[in-house]
Write a protein that holds these residues in place. Structure first.
Motif, PDB file in Angstrom:
ATOM      1  N   GLU A  50      13.675 -32.000 -26.952  1.00  0.00           N
ATOM      2  CA  GLU A  50      14.835 -31.710 -26.128  1.00  0.00           C
ATOM      3  C   GLU A  50      14.965 -33.190 -25.675  1.00  0.00           C
ATOM      4  O   GLU A  50      15.981 -33.687 -25.040  1.00  0.00           O
ATOM      5  N   LYS A  51      13.722 -33.466 -25.525  1.00  0.00           N
ATOM      6  CA  LYS A  51      13.218 -35.287 -24.897  1.00  0.00           C
ATOM      7  C   LYS A  51      12.242 -35.846 -25.728  1.00  0.00           C
ATOM      8  O   LYS A  51      11.687 -35.311 -26.053  1.00  0.00           O
ATOM      9  N   THR A  52      12.273 -37.063 -25.892  1.00  0.00           N
ATOM     10  CA  THR A  52      11.420 -38.048 -26.174  1.00  0.00           C
ATOM     11  C   THR A  52      10.444 -38.616 -24.813  1.00  0.00           C
ATOM     12  O   THR A  52      11.280 -38.880 -24.156  1.00  0.00           O
ATOM     13  N   GLU A  53       9.706 -38.906 -25.383  1.00  0.00           N
ATOM     14  CA  GLU A  53       8.644 -39.333 -24.365  1.00  0.00           C
ATOM     15  C   GLU A  53       7.697 -40.845 -25.473  1.00  0.00           C
ATOM     16  O   GLU A  53       6.941 -40.154 -26.771  1.00  0.00           O
ATOM     17  N   THR A  54       7.371 -42.017 -24.871  1.00  0.00           N
ATOM     18  CA  THR A  54       6.682 -42.712 -25.928  1.00  0.00           C
ATOM     19  C   THR A  54       4.534 -43.407 -25.643  1.00  0.00           C
ATOM     20  O   THR A  54       4.011 -43.822 -25.768  1.00  0.00           O
ATOM     21  N   ASP A  55       4.816 -42.583 -23.944  1.00  0.00           N
ATOM     22  CA  ASP A  55       3.043 -42.628 -23.433  1.00  0.00           C
ATOM     23  C   ASP A  55       2.819 -41.284 -23.515  1.00  0.00           C
ATOM     24  O   ASP A  55       3.228 -40.537 -22.237  1.00  0.00           O
ATOM     25  N   TRP A  56       1.876 -41.171 -24.188  1.00  0.00           N
ATOM     26  CA  TRP A  56       1.606 -39.473 -23.817  1.00  0.00           C
ATOM     27  C   TRP A  56       0.979 -39.306 -22.784  1.00  0.00           C
ATOM     28  O   TRP A  56       0.848 -37.850 -22.489  1.00  0.00           O
ATOM     29  N   ARG A  57       0.903 -40.191 -22.223  1.00  0.00           N
ATOM     30  CA  ARG A  57       0.015 -39.644 -20.794  1.00  0.00           C
ATOM     31  C   ARG A  57       0.838 -38.906 -19.663  1.00  0.00           C
ATOM     32  O   ARG A  57       0.685 -38.205 -19.100  1.00  0.00           O
ATOM     33  N   LYS A  58       2.043 -39.430 -19.883  1.00  0.00           N
ATOM     34  CA  LYS A  58       2.981 -38.516 -19.142  1.00  0.00           C
ATOM     35  C   LYS A  58       3.670 -37.058 -20.080  1.00  0.00           C
ATOM     36  O   LYS A  58       3.826 -36.461 -18.828  1.00  0.00           O
ATOM     37  N   LEU A  59       3.526 -37.250 -21.224  1.00  0.00           N
ATOM     38  CA  LEU A  59       4.068 -35.467 -21.678  1.00  0.00           C
ATOM     39  C   LEU A  59       2.801 -35.170 -20.539  1.00  0.00           C
ATOM     40  O   LEU A  59       2.779 -33.964 -20.850  1.00  0.00           O
ATOM     41  N   VAL A  60       1.146 -35.445 -21.252  1.00  0.00           N
ATOM     42  CA  VAL A  60       0.145 -34.950 -20.667  1.00  0.00           C
ATOM     43  C   VAL A  60      -0.072 -34.136 -19.388  1.00  0.00           C
ATOM     44  O   VAL A  60      -0.318 -32.801 -18.826  1.00  0.00           O
ATOM     45  N   SER A  61       1.328 -34.823 -18.458  1.00  0.00           N
ATOM     46  CA  SER A  61       0.743 -34.944 -17.445  1.00  0.00           C
ATOM     47  C   SER A  61       2.384 -34.038 -16.753  1.00  0.00           C
ATOM     48  O   SER A  61       2.020 -33.417 -15.164  1.00  0.00           O
ATOM     49  N   SER A  62       3.168 -33.780 -17.354  1.00  0.00           N
ATOM     50  CA  SER A  62       4.909 -33.739 -16.971  1.00  0.00           C
ATOM     51  C   SER A  62       4.599 -32.025 -16.688  1.00  0.00           C
ATOM     52  O   SER A  62       3.684 -30.868 -17.346  1.00  0.00           O
ATOM     53  N   PRO A  63       4.768 -31.911 -15.552  1.00  0.00           N
ATOM     54  CA  PRO A  63       4.948 -29.944 -15.191  1.00  0.00           C
ATOM     55  C   PRO A  63       5.790 -29.038 -15.905  1.00  0.00           C
ATOM     56  O   PRO A  63       5.279 -28.692 -15.956  1.00  0.00           O
ATOM     57  N   GLU A  64       5.835 -30.369 -16.859  1.00  0.00           N
ATOM     58  CA  GLU A  64       7.314 -29.836 -17.864  1.00  0.00           C
ATOM     59  C   GLU A  64       6.292 -28.310 -18.682  1.00  0.00           C
ATOM     60  O   GLU A  64       6.810 -26.890 -19.375  1.00  0.00           O
ATOM     61  N   ILE A  65       5.495 -28.186 -18.978  1.00  0.00           N
ATOM     62  CA  ILE A  65       4.915 -28.907 -20.005  1.00  0.00           C
ATOM     63  C   ILE A  65       3.844 -28.001 -19.861  1.00  0.00           C
ATOM     64  O   ILE A  65       3.014 -27.521 -18.960  1.00  0.00           O
ATOM     65  N   ASP A  66       3.669 -26.598 -21.497  1.00  0.00           N
ATOM     66  CA  ASP A  66       2.486 -25.876 -21.124  1.00  0.00           C
ATOM     67  C   ASP A  66       1.625 -25.783 -22.195  1.00  0.00           C
ATOM     68  O   ASP A  66       0.652 -25.751 -22.228  1.00  0.00           O
ATOM     69  N   ILE A  67       1.855 -26.130 -23.513  1.00  0.00           N
ATOM     70  CA  ILE A  67       1.271 -26.182 -24.941  1.00  0.00           C
ATOM     71  C   ILE A  67       1.652 -28.158 -25.190  1.00  0.00           C
ATOM     72  O   ILE A  67       2.669 -28.284 -25.286  1.00  0.00           O
ATOM     73  N   VAL A  68      -0.157 -28.736 -25.210  1.00  0.00           N
ATOM     74  CA  VAL A  68       0.233 -29.884 -26.031  1.00  0.00           C
ATOM     75  C   VAL A  68      -0.910 -29.603 -27.440  1.00  0.00           C
ATOM     76  O   VAL A  68      -1.355 -29.461 -27.857  1.00  0.00           O
ATOM     77  N   ASP A  69       0.779 -30.817 -28.139  1.00  0.00           N
ATOM     78  CA  ASP A  69      -0.007 -30.270 -29.734  1.00  0.00           C
ATOM     79  C   ASP A  69       0.082 -31.573 -29.610  1.00  0.00           C
ATOM     80  O   ASP A  69       0.673 -32.827 -30.193  1.00  0.00           O
ATOM     81  N   ILE A  70      -1.246 -31.774 -30.620  1.00  0.00           N
ATOM     82  CA  ILE A  70      -1.869 -33.433 -31.286  1.00  0.00           C
ATOM     83  C   ILE A  70      -1.957 -32.907 -32.505  1.00  0.00           C
ATOM     84  O   ILE A  70      -2.652 -32.451 -33.431  1.00  0.00           O
ATOM     85  N   ALA A  71      -0.440 -33.914 -32.827  1.00  0.00           N
ATOM     86  CA  ALA A  71      -0.472 -33.975 -34.866  1.00  0.00           C
ATOM     87  C   ALA A  71      -0.886 -35.511 -34.905  1.00  0.00           C
ATOM     88  O   ALA A  71       0.114 -35.916 -35.315  1.00  0.00           O
ATOM     89  N   LEU A  72      -1.824 -35.490 -34.785  1.00  0.00           N
ATOM     90  CA  LEU A  72      -2.042 -37.428 -34.824  1.00  0.00           C
ATOM     91  C   LEU A  72      -3.143 -37.511 -35.891  1.00  0.00           C
ATOM     92  O   LEU A  72      -3.896 -36.333 -36.199  1.00  0.00           O
ATOM     93  N   PRO A  73      -4.369 -38.126 -35.798  1.00  0.00           N
ATOM     94  CA  PRO A  73      -4.559 -38.788 -36.720  1.00  0.00           C
ATOM     95  C   PRO A  73      -5.810 -38.499 -35.926  1.00  0.00           C
ATOM     96  O   PRO A  73      -6.048 -38.438 -34.173  1.00  0.00           O
ATOM     97  N   GLN A  74      -7.686 -38.208 -36.447  1.00  0.00           N
ATOM     98  CA  GLN A  74      -8.648 -37.927 -35.790  1.00  0.00           C
ATOM     99  C   GLN A  74      -8.751 -38.777 -35.072  1.00  0.00           C
ATOM    100  O   GLN A  74      -9.737 -38.226 -33.728  1.00  0.00           O
ATOM    101  N   ASN A  75      -8.933 -40.209 -34.765  1.00  0.00           N
ATOM    102  CA  ASN A  75      -9.744 -41.176 -33.733  1.00  0.00           C
ATOM    103  C   ASN A  75      -8.914 -41.027 -32.367  1.00  0.00           C
ATOM    104  O   ASN A  75      -9.204 -41.580 -31.907  1.00  0.00           O
ATOM    105  N   LEU A  76      -7.167 -40.108 -32.409  1.00  0.00           N
ATOM    106  CA  LEU A  76      -7.371 -40.409 -31.388  1.00  0.00           C
ATOM    107  C   LEU A  76      -6.504 -39.026 -30.218  1.00  0.00           C
ATOM    108  O   LEU A  76      -6.148 -38.459 -29.815  1.00  0.00           O
ATOM    109  N   HIS A  77      -7.644 -38.112 -31.320  1.00  0.00           N
ATOM    110  CA  HIS A  77      -7.348 -36.558 -30.703  1.00  0.00           C
ATOM    111  C   HIS A  77      -8.592 -36.738 -29.622  1.00  0.00           C
ATOM    112  O   HIS A  77      -7.365 -35.560 -28.061  1.00  0.00           O
ATOM    113  N   TYR A  78      -9.368 -37.213 -29.493  1.00  0.00           N
ATOM    114  CA  TYR A  78     -10.510 -36.833 -28.032  1.00  0.00           C
ATOM    115  C   TYR A  78     -10.141 -37.364 -26.662  1.00  0.00           C
ATOM    116  O   TYR A  78      -9.897 -36.733 -25.939  1.00  0.00           O
ATOM    117  N   GLU A  79      -9.335 -38.342 -26.965  1.00  0.00           N
ATOM    118  CA  GLU A  79      -8.807 -38.874 -25.333  1.00  0.00           C
ATOM    119  C   GLU A  79      -7.462 -38.186 -25.754  1.00  0.00           C
ATOM    120  O   GLU A  79      -7.574 -37.631 -23.648  1.00  0.00           O
TER     121      GLU A  79
END
Length: 385
Positions: A59-88
Motif C-alpha cells: 500500500e505504501k513505500t518508505e525509504t527510512d526503515w526506522r520510520k517503518l519500524v516505529s509506525s503504529p500501523e505495523i504489526d509485523i516487520v519482515d526483514i528481507a535483507l543481507p545478514q549484516n543489516l538484520h541486527y539493528e
C-alpha cells in the motif's frame, strides 16, 4: 477472516519478492485466523521501490526503515535483507513491540544473536528465522518418519550444499564475497541452512572440525546498483580482495552420538542449488535432494529379504505436511511454496501465541556451530561447543 496483521517489509529484491508472494498467497490456500495486509515496503532506491510496491500490492513505500519500524500501523516487520543489516533492524523492531519475520543467517556473530534473542524475549514478540527448507513437505515428512522410529537410531548425517555461481574468476566482488557484509562465505550462507536441517532432523551438535579454503583471491569490483540474484556488473577495471572462504568442509559429532559431515561450496561446477542430505540409521535410511524437492528416498530393513531397496516417496498427497493445501496428488509444488508455509505458520503463532521454529534461539545455536567451524579452520583443531 476478521482480524488483520499489517506487515512492513524491509528489502525488495530476491527475498523481498519471495516474501511478498508468500504474504499474498498464504491466506488464499490456508485457513488463517488473520489476514496479512501488505502495508509498507521499505528500500533505499525510491523509483525501483515504487515499482516493486505497485507490482506486489504494497500500500505504501518508505525509504527510512526506522520510520517503518516505529509506525503504529505495523504489526509485523519482515526483514528481507543481507545478514549484516538484520541486527539493528530486529533490535529496533522488538523494542517497538513488533513481531519479526527474518531472513537467514540470523546475524553476523554470536554476540549479536544473543542480544537479538534477549530483546525479543524481553518484549514478548514472536521471532521467526526463515530457514524455509524445513517447511518443504518432504523435509517435514522426513522429520515425522524419524520421530515415528522408521529409521531407528541415527548413525550418520551427510549433507552437501553446492552452487557454482562464482566459478568464473571474472565474476565481480559482490557483498557476499566481503567479510564486512557477509561475515563468511558458504560456511555462513549455505551451511546455516544445512546446520538448521541437521538440528531439526538429527539433534544438537557438540564438536566441530572444519577445513576452509579460498580459490580466487581477487575479483573485479562490483557495481552494486546493478546487483540482482547472485549477479552484478563490474565497476571498471579495479580489483578487490575476496575476504571470505570459497568452500568449507565440516565434520561434527552430535550430542546423541551420531556423526556428520557438511560440504558447502560455490565452486561445484554444474550445481545450481544442490542441497542434499542423507541420514543413515539402525532400521533404515532417508535421502533428500532439494532440486527434487517433492521426493524422498527411503530404505527400510523391515522390508522382506530380496525386496529391500531405496523406494521413492512422492510427498504430494494430503497425508504429507502442507501438501493437502495445494493440488491433487502428483501435482508438484516449488521453491516458493515453503515461504507460504512459513507465513501461514507464523500468522498462527502470532494469533494463537504459540512458539514458532526455527526462531532466533535456533539461529543463535546455528551461529555457534558456524563460528566453531571458522575457529576450527583457523586453529587447525577440533572445537567443543
Amino acid at each position: 477472516m476478521t482480524k488483520q496483521l499489517n506487515v512492513g517489509i524491509v528489502g525488495y529484491k530476491f527475498m523481498g519478492r519471495a516474501h511478498s508472494n508468500a504474504w499474498l498467497k498464504a491466506p488464499l490456500f490456508f485457513d488463517l485466523p488473520a489476514k496479512p495486509v501488505l502495508k509498507i515496503a521499505c528500500g533505499r532506491q525510491e523509483s525501483s521501490l515504487r515499482e516493486f510496491a505497485q507490482k506486489w500490492g504494497w500500500e505504501k513505500t518508505e525509504t527510512d526503515w526506522r520510520k517503518l519500524v516505529s509506525s503504529p500501523e505495523i504489526d509485523i516487520v519482515d526483514i528481507a535483507l543481507p545478514q549484516n543489516l538484520h541486527y539493528e533492524i530486529a533490535m529496533a523492531a522488538a523494542k517497538e513491540g513488533k513481531h519479526i519475520f527474518c531472513e537467514k543467517p540470523l546475524a553476523m556473530n554470536r554476540k549479536q544473536a544473543e542480544e537479538m534473542v534477549k530483546v525479543c524475549e524481553d518484549n514478548k514478540v514472536k521471532h521467526y528465522l526463515n530457514h524455509n527448507y524445513r517447511r518443504t513437505p518432504s523435509v517435514a515428512f522426513a522429520k515425522k518418519m524419524i520421530e515415528d522410529g522408521k529409521i531407528g537410531r541415527i548413525f550418520h548425517w551427510r549433507c552437501t550444499y553446492q552452487q557454482d555461481w562464482i566459478v568464473d574468476p571474472h565474476f565481480p566482488l559482490t557483498w557476499q564475497l566481503r567479510k564486512e557484509t557477509a561475515q563468511a562465505g558458504p560456511q555462513w550462507d549455505l551451511n546455516s541452512h544445512a546446520v538448521d536441517l541437521a538440528h531439526f532432523l538429527v539433534g544438537d551438535i557438540e564438536t566441530v572440525s572444519c577445513l576452509m579454503t579460498n580459490f580466487i583471491k581477487e575479483r573485479p569490483l562490483a557495481d552494486e546498483t546493478t546487483s540482482g540474484n547472485l549477479s552484478a556488473a563490474t565497476l571498471g577495471d579495479q580489483m578487490g580482495e575476496v575476504t571470505v572462504e570459497d568452500a568449507a568442509l565440516m565434520m561434527v559429532r552430535f550430542k546423541n552420538g551420531a556423526i556428520g559431515s557438511f560440504e558447502a561450496t560455490r565452486f561445484a561446477t554444474g550445481r545450481k542449488n544442490g542441497l542434499r542430505f542423507e541420514i543413515y540409521g539402525s532400521k533404515g535410511s532417508i535421502l533428500f535432494d532439494m532440486e527434487r524437492m517433492n521426493e524422498l528416498q527411503y530404505y527400510s530393513l523391515a522390508d522382506e529379504e530380496g525386496t529391500q531397496g531405496f523406494r521413492l516417496i512422492q510427498t504430494t498427497e494430503s497425508v504429507h505436511p502442507y501438501a493437502g493445501h495445494w493440488w491433487p496428488a502428483g501435482h508438484i509444488i516449488g521453491y516458493e511454496h515453503a515461504f507460504v508455509h512459513a507465513v501461514a505458520d507464523f500468522v498462527n503463532a502470532v494469533i494463537h501465541d504459540t512458539v514458532i521454529e526455527p526462531n532466533f534461539y535456533d539461529g543463535l545455536k546455528i551461529i555457534e556451530v558456524l563460528e566453531a567451524g571458522i575457529q576450527s579452520a583457523d586453529l587447525n583443531k577440533q572445537v567443543v561447543l
